[in-house]
Design an enzyme around this catalytic site. Structure first.
Site, PDB file in Angstrom:
ATOM      1  N   ASP A   1     -26.887  13.382  60.585  1.00  0.00           N
ATOM      2  CA  ASP A   1     -26.566  14.493  61.481  1.00  0.00           C
ATOM      3  C   ASP A   1     -25.203  15.097  61.186  1.00  0.00           C
ATOM      4  OD1 ASP A   1     -28.969  13.796  62.637  1.00  0.00           O
ATOM      5  OD2 ASP A   1     -28.249  14.084  64.676  1.00  0.00           O
TER       6      ASP A   1
ATOM      7  N   CYS B   1     -29.138   5.156  62.010  1.00  0.00           N
ATOM      8  CA  CYS B   1     -28.552   6.403  62.501  1.00  0.00           C
ATOM      9  C   CYS B   1     -29.491   7.182  63.419  1.00  0.00           C
ATOM     10  CB  CYS B   1     -28.044   7.228  61.329  1.00  0.00           C
ATOM     11  SG  CYS B   1     -26.564   6.472  60.591  1.00  0.00           S
TER      12      CYS B   1
ATOM     13  N   CYS C   1     -21.519   5.818  62.701  1.00  0.00           N
ATOM     14  CA  CYS C   1     -20.172   6.274  63.067  1.00  0.00           C
ATOM     15  C   CYS C   1     -19.619   5.496  64.257  1.00  0.00           C
ATOM     16  CB  CYS C   1     -20.190   7.770  63.347  1.00  0.00           C
ATOM     17  SG  CYS C   1     -20.569   8.732  61.867  1.00  0.00           S
TER      18      CYS C   1
ATOM     19  N   SER D   1     -24.110  16.317  69.966  1.00  0.00           N
ATOM     20  CA  SER D   1     -23.878  15.065  69.262  1.00  0.00           C
ATOM     21  C   SER D   1     -23.332  14.051  70.251  1.00  0.00           C
ATOM     22  CB  SER D   1     -22.863  15.297  68.141  1.00  0.00           C
ATOM     23  OG  SER D   1     -22.314  14.078  67.703  1.00  0.00           O
TER      24      SER D   1
END
EC number: 4.2.1.9
Length: 559
Positions: A81, A122, A195, A474
């Protein structure tokens, strides 16, 4: 001899051709009486959260063989993403979830596997695999690739990918020079893994523990920690237990388990995308789970942890060191009604048994139940004349404790138009930035709005401007950002009729979002609406746009 699903392709004289092909794939005589296990991997070089998963696949296969199974590895597709952000690639992100679910269904159903070890990490890969697991309902366990370490700048500040996105906004606003932006770029993502904040990937991998689909530690053990490889090994062996005892995903993922997942989500202030994905997972499990029920969970669950992007200090690694998901759940269990402790998990034990004795090791990271950040959860579903079917806000990541905003709309019909408007200085304090025609149908693909939210925050407007969209955010987004507005503009929802200057009111305490227009005026504007012209008319996105449903139902596909 116990009858197995895989007997369909390996038992009987008429399966001689099938066995011949299986022998060519490496199956030995002694293997035909063993369970066939699908190792559903998602290794791909371009995604840092998945670049190391090839090794994890090898570990799983080795452990399966040791435990008496026969492993076969397959891979799904994946979209990063972050790399897909800000261009047409982002329109493929959410739709990729459906491809992942469908592709797993296809391979597993065609080859009659007895069980699955799913190795996601992810954003859309984890929910896509979970949807497939619910649909197929064969013994399954999840073990993710693990989170990335937080970045550290030369002066010792912890940072993440969201810091880099916000750095772009600071650069545009003139508060960060090119050298400073380059430092963020170089140090923001230091290792493999998902992340490092409480973004979508880590939110979903933490929720896997609360749902009962993964072993404790799945959501927080770092990708580079040797303990992650041991978790991978133990997960593979645990699948054999699930097969032996015929424990399947729908035995685990019940309505009460989904309550538990949202309870954890509220305590952690997880990504708004968890709402979209968990509703889709519930649908595949045959569970009718409403947005209103999410607010019911939020009303009884306090917000206990603030991690990036809601915090500039605490990251997933800090949550792990403080006791991880099990410690958060154990702390929640001290409040009556916050959790259903009797739900089954892949350990073969209940959630309550899994978390017993898992005490918080650092109350600066995980607050005690009697001293939360707020008495209600970090996510809120809003309803009103602008979002009759609901909208979502991550209240735990709203800066400055703001609970209400009222201001004039400034309307953009795409994310690209909004980014141009932000860069050119059109956004002023007090504005409600409306970005529409970016829902599942309209986008198509419901792209994330990380670039606009990050630039707004980076320019110092994070506490002065609200953003409302039928797109999504996000997990790295923060600020007064309302997404998933339903019905979306492309379906003729009220957001399609907003004009510049209309006054929009957002109240997170009352859980409302309204535009100050009469019903008659909204109807008048609707009568003059020209309708929606699809942006993409060929390929997968065109098909997706035609068949996808509203965000309020998880953005699933119509059958």
């Amino acid at each position: 001899m116990k009858k197995r699903r895989s007997d369909m392709i390996k038992k009987g004289f008429d399966r001689a051709p099938h066995r011949s092909l299986l022998r060519a794939a490496g199956v030995k005589d002694e293997d035909f009486d063993k369970p066939f296990i699908a190792v559903v991997n998602s290794y791909i070089d371009i995604i840092p959260g998945h670049v190391h998963l090839q090794e994890f696949g090898r570990i799983v296969k080795e452990a399966i063989r040791e435990a008496g199974g026969v492993p076969f590895e397959m891979n799904t597709i994946g979209v990063d993403d972050g790399i897909a952000m800000g261009h047409i690639g982002m329109r493929y992100s959410l739709p990729s979830r459906e491809i992942i679910a469908d592709s797993i269904e296809t391979v597993i159903s065609a080859h009659w596997f007895d069980g699955m070890v799913c190795i996601p990490n992810c954003d859309k890969i984890t929910p896509g695999m979970m949807m497939a697991a619910m649909r197929l309902n064969i013994p399954t366990i999840f073990v993710s690739g693990g989170p990335m370490k937080a970045g550290v700048t030369k002066d010792g500040r912890k940072i993440s990918l969201s810091s880099v996105f916000e750095g772009v906004g600071a650069y545009l606003g003139g508060t960060l020079d090119e050298k400073g932006l380059e430092e963020l770029e170089r140090y923001g993502c230091p290792t493999c893994g998902s992340c490092s904040g409480m973004f979508t990937a880590n939110s979903m991998n933490c929720l896997a523990e609360a749902l009962g689909l993964a072993l404790p530690g799945n959501g927080t053990i770092l990708a580079v920690d040797p303990a992650r490889k041991e978790l991978v090994r133990q997960s593979a062996k645990q699948l054999m237990y699930l097969i032996e005892h015929d424990i399947k995903p729908r035995d685990i993922v019940t309505e009460k388990a989904i309550d538990n997942a949202f309870a954890l989500d509220m305590a952690l202030g997880g990504s708004t995308n968890t709402v979209l994905h968990t509703l889709a997972i519930a649908n595949e499990a045959g569970i009718d789970y409403s947005l209103e029920r999410i607010n019911e969970v939020a009303s009884r669950v306090p917000h206990l942890a603030k991690l990036a992007p809601a915090s500039d200090v605490h990251y997933i690694e800090d949550l792990h060191e403080a006791g991880g998901v099990s410690a958060v759940l154990n702390e929640l269990s001290k409040k009556e009604g916050a959790l259903h402790l009797d739900t089954l998990t892949v350990t073969g034990k209940t959630l309550g048994e899994n978390i017993a004795g898992c005490e918080v090791k650092n109350y600066d990271v995980i607050r005690p139940i009697d001293n939360p950040y707020s008495e209600t959860g970090g996510l809120t579903i809003l309803f009103g004349n602008l979002a009759p079917d609901g909208a979502v806000i991550k209240t735990g990541a709203v800066q400055g404790g703001i609970t209400r905003h009222e201001g004039p709309a400034i309307v953009f019909d795409s994310q690209e138009e909004a980014l141009e408007g932000i860069a050119s200085g059109k956004i002023k304090p007090g504005h409600v930035v409306v970005i529409r025609y970016e829902g599942p149908k309209g986008g198509p693909g419901m792209p994330e709005m990380l670039a606009p939210t990050s630039q707004i925050v980076g320019m110092g407007l994070g506490t002065k401007v609200a953003l409302v969209t039928d797109g999504r955010f996000s997990g790295a987004s923060r600020g007064l950002s309302v997404g998933h507005v339903s019905p979306e503009a492309a379906e003729g929802g009220p957001i399609a009729f907003i004009q510049d200057g209309d006054i929009i009111e957002i109240d997170t305490v009352k859980r409302t979002i309204n535009v100050k227009l009469s019903d008659e005026e909204l109807e008048r504007r609707k009568a003059n609406w020209k309708g929606f012209e699809p942006k993409v008319k060929t390929g997968y996105l065109a098909r997706y746009s035609k068949h996808v449903t509203s965000a309020s139902t998880g953005g699933i596909m119509r059958i």
